[in-house]
Design an enzyme around this catalytic site. Structure first.
Site, PDB file in Angstrom:
ATOM      1  N   GLU A   1       5.540   2.958   7.866  1.00 23.01           N
ATOM      2  CA  GLU A   1       5.663   3.812   6.677  1.00 23.01           C
ATOM      3  C   GLU A   1       5.270   5.249   7.008  1.00 23.01           C
ATOM      4  OE1 GLU A   1       3.707   2.141   3.236  1.00 23.01           O
ATOM      5  OE2 GLU A   1       4.243   0.092   3.797  1.00 23.01           O
TER       6      GLU A   1
ATOM      7  N   GLU B   1      -1.623  -5.144   3.285  1.00 24.85           N
ATOM      8  CA  GLU B   1      -2.887  -4.531   2.862  1.00 24.85           C
ATOM      9  C   GLU B   1      -3.961  -5.518   2.410  1.00 24.85           C
ATOM     10  OE1 GLU B   1      -1.775  -1.618  -0.071  1.00 24.85           O
ATOM     11  OE2 GLU B   1      -0.707  -0.414   1.383  1.00 24.85           O
TER      12      GLU B   1
HETATM   13  C1  GLA Z   1       1.959   1.197   0.394  1.00 24.15           C
HETATM   14  C2  GLA Z   1       3.076   0.203   0.290  1.00 24.15           C
HETATM   15  C3  GLA Z   1       4.400   0.898   0.169  1.00 24.15           C
HETATM   16  C4  GLA Z   1       4.357   2.018  -0.825  1.00 24.15           C
HETATM   17  C5  GLA Z   1       3.243   2.958  -0.491  1.00 24.15           C
HETATM   18  C6  GLA Z   1       3.165   4.079  -1.487  1.00 24.15           C
HETATM   19  O1  GLA Z   1       1.925   1.807   1.623  1.00 24.15           O
HETATM   20  O2  GLA Z   1       3.125  -0.671   1.382  1.00 24.15           O
HETATM   21  O3  GLA Z   1       5.356  -0.023  -0.249  1.00 24.15           O
HETATM   22  O4  GLA Z   1       4.177   1.512  -2.110  1.00 24.15           O
HETATM   23  O5  GLA Z   1       2.045   2.233  -0.542  1.00 24.15           O
HETATM   24  O6  GLA Z   1       4.362   4.427  -1.991  1.00 24.15           O
END
Ligand code: GLA
Length: 421
Positions: free
Chosen positions: A318, A211
């Site tokens: 994710e 990020e």
């Molecule tokens: C981001 C992070 C994850 C997690 C999500 C929310 O996507 O990469 O590790 O913390 O936020 O849970």
């Protein structure tokens, strides 16, 4: 990346059978599991929390599960998935909470890795360098924090930092004096070498930087303490250190909101710049925290087409699909706004819309299977999800399959028609 689908070890198979009895999940015997359905396409994985990795009902990761529930969660992992990611336990705050010789807590991370090895699962490491869940000491030092000079992140990544310590205005950064560029680079290198080195050959792929891209505006990079203290080359340095520590690991850049064209353009600018500098970035991680209303099939298709132009494997890292009314705006919102996105109750007809959207997603993943090499769900079931109120996963809180599971499995066999709204 070569796709070699793994099977349960005899020990793992016995364990899975036993757990299935305990958990009483209702996967029909004649239906393929997720990993069976997708074995010719890509890995299908899941983020697991500490309760699963340690087989205990410890209260961790904001999860409160009884031992029986944990057994049920574990049974779903072993039945349906061939890859795992750690939801929290390899983040800096958890594995390296303190400075100094006694700074690491390896126990839960070791349990996670051992769980993966004993069950013959492909293991992901998440994450090495991130602005979130990183303790304040990492950024602290003796340099007075400047107030307003040099505000904002540079629009072009790749340039080296101007000075040794040019943090600029700090939004959301640590309070008090800061580390110098050299101090922070040394801490980053030590952390990466220690953590990646410990699991060398076991963790096959790492989210090296998480990020780093800014939401909105024209700056490519987020104005994080990493950028402020080190400068834009913090990303290149992180990849170089990880590559030194394990030359065989697949190193990913991971981010969210890539369904948003403006953010995706920034990602492409960043990755091209890293590629020109011969930085060892080896895969794109697209988090894919989406909702039942957005993106459309065409939006997902376009996203994957443009990401694939970088010539790197794409890992969906994710995946979850928010069904709460509060999560039905666009995909550009910072996911730290999660509380707001899971409010307002579920959308009407949530189970059907969830199934339609999962079918859209997996139809697009299959269409792009030359690039998409891994799809990881962010949690086993709705009860343990960070977005529990948005019921975003394929199993409900009692580990019962939802219509979305069936939809995803049918897409693999070419049956399910996705709804290209
Ligand atoms: C981001 C992070 C994850 C997690 C999500 C929310 O996507 O990469 O590790 O913390 O936020 O849970």
């Amino acid at each position: 990346m070569k796709l070699s689908i793994t099977h349960l070890s005899p020990h793992g198979a016995l364990l899975a059978a036993a757990l299935l009895t305990v958990a009483g999940t209702t996967q029909a015997a004649d239906k393929p599991t997720l990993k069976e359905a997708y074995k010719d396409h890509f890995y299908v994985g899941v983020a697991i929390n500490r309760t699963i990795a340690t087989s205990t009902s410890v209260r961790a990761d904001n999860v409160n599960r009884s031992l029986e529930q944990v057994r049920g969660d574990t049974a779903v992992v072993l039945q349906h998935f061939n890859q795992i990611a750690p939801e929290n336990d390899l983040k800096w705050q958890l594995i390296h909470p303190r400075a100094g010789a006694d700074g690491y807590d390896f126990g839960p991370a070791d349990a996670f890795v051992n769980f993966g090895i004993s069950n013959n699962l492909y293991i992901i490491g998440h994450t090495l360098v991130w602005h979130g869940q990183t303790p304040g000491w990492v950024f602290a030092g003796t340099n007075p924090a400047p107030s307003t000079a040099n505000a904002g992140a540079p629009a072009t990544p790749g340039a080296t930092a101007g000075g040794t310590n040019a943090p600029g205005r700090r939004r959301g950064g640590p309070a008090g004096p800061l580390a110098s560029r050299e101090e922070l680079l040394a801490r980053m290198r030590e952390h990466i070498h220690t953590v990646v080195g410990r699991y060398k050959g076991k963790i096959k792929s790492w989210d090296v930087v998480n990020e780093a891209i800014a939401d909105g505006g024209t700056n490519v990079l987020r104005n994080s303490p990493w950028l402020q203290i080190i400068g834009p080359d913090f990303i290149a340095k992180a990849f170089e250190y990880a590559h030194e520590a394990d030359p065989d690991a697949i190193l990913r850049y991971n981010d969210y909101g890539l369904e948003n064209p403006a953010k995706r353009r920034k990602l492409i600018t960043l990755i091209k710049s890293l590629q020109e500098q011969k930085v060892p970035v080896m895969a794109i991680g697209s988090q894919t925290h989406v909702s039942v209303s957005s993106p459309t099939f065409d939006g997902i298709d376009r996203t994957l087409t443009e990401l694939a132009s970088l010539g790197l494997p794409i890992h969906i890292t994710e995946l979850d699909v928010n069904s709460a009314q509060g999560g039905q705006r666009n995909t550009g919102a910072d996911i730290t706004q999660n509380a707001a996105t899971t409010q307002g109750g579920l959308v009407d007809d949530a189970n059907r819309r969830l199934a339609d959207q999962y079918a859209n997603l997996f139809r697009a993943f299959i269409k792009h299977k030359n690039s998409v090499k891994m799809v990881t769900l962010w949690g086993v079931n709705d009860a343990v999800s960070w977005r529990a109120d948005g019921r975003p996963l394929l199993f409900d809180g009692n580990n019962q399959p939802k219509p979305a599971l069936d939809a995803v499995i049918r897409v693999a066999s070419g049956e399910g028609q996705a709804n290209a709204r």
